[in-house]
Design an enzyme around this catalytic site. Sequence first.
Site, mmCIF file in Angstrom:
data_model
loop_
_atom_site.group_PDB
_atom_site.id
_atom_site.type_symbol
_atom_site.label_atom_id
_atom_site.label_comp_id
_atom_site.label_asym_id
_atom_site.label_seq_id
_atom_site.Cartn_x
_atom_site.Cartn_y
_atom_site.Cartn_z
ATOM 1 N N GLY A 254 38.282 38.449 29.822
ATOM 2 C CA GLY A 254 37.958 39.504 30.782
ATOM 3 C C GLY A 254 38.188 40.882 30.158
ATOM 4 O O GLY A 254 37.407 41.816 30.376
ATOM 5 N N ASP A 255 39.239 40.994 29.365
ATOM 6 C CA ASP A 255 39.539 42.284 28.710
ATOM 7 C C ASP A 255 38.459 42.611 27.672
ATOM 8 O O ASP A 255 38.056 43.775 27.519
ATOM 9 C CB ASP A 255 40.910 42.227 28.028
ATOM 10 C CG ASP A 255 42.014 41.897 29.021
ATOM 11 O OD1 ASP A 255 41.872 42.280 30.198
ATOM 12 O OD2 ASP A 255 43.002 41.243 28.627
#
Length: 309
Positions: A254-255
């Site tokens: 997600g990052d």
Amino acid sequence: MTKRPRIAVVGSANVDMITFADQFPRAGETIFGNKFDLGFGGKGANQAVAARLCGAEVFMVARVGDDLFGPATIANFSKLGIDPSHVRQVTGVSSGVAPIFVESSGQNRIIVVKGANDALKPADVDEAAELLKSVDCIVLQFEVPLETVYYTIQFAHKNGIRCILNPAPAQQIDLAALTGLDYFVPNESEAETISGMPVRNVDDAKKCASHFLAKGIRRVILTLGSNGSLLATRDGMEHLPAYSMKCVDSTGAGDAFIGSFATFLGEQFPEQEAARRANLYAGLSTTGVGTQKSFYDRDRFDREWASRQ
Ligand code: RIB
């Protein structure tokens, strides 16, 4: 020539302690793990590193602890070419840490101890105001106090700076405080916790995104793991499928999405293409172990992107 984006991350830095095991232990049970990895992490720092590796000029505003991890984290930012002038050590507090458990499927479970990240206050945003006014985009997450997140959204809005929020880890929030945002980017479980609506498939994701838009948030990107992502604005919604990948560790994917998306947008790709590129960048990060260590640099990414068109 493509414009080089200037991105500031106002957010967290942790040290990740990652244990790989075939399964998770039950309560009271001791089991053997297969492998251990220690690395720099934290959602904010990971997003900064992804943006930097994609080619952006990156500035970090963060707090680290009064321990061995604090100076090491600052040195890691410098080594990677991320400006750490607004990363300070806080006396008498530990650095943020994250024990992480990864199963053989690549699925993870994470406990974050916020430590010094909790000391990042609105006054620290004011202290970094001159720098922040000079960037194209500010990126935020929820591993620092909510008051700081809300304050920074207002700051960005007032100064006409693009602002992206990744509401992770999820918590109950005041959606009205997020209306100044440009992009709200939760994953399925964060979207569920915040909206109270189930997100089990793309149709659920569309209903949930409509809920956020109806609450006044302008653009939503729901990341859906192996299902790709959903881009939702008041003009319509589009499901962007994931690229096929052999996942060994999904931690930090997600990052990787957020940091790369901020960079691609800053390079002035249309948002749909920026999100499709970020889908691929995030997928590629799951093919390696760890968080920052698994992120591709721009040359490797560009080769993959070209080969998949
Ligand atoms: O998103 C992954 C990150 O979550 C890890 O690096 C860990 O530090 C936690 O913040």
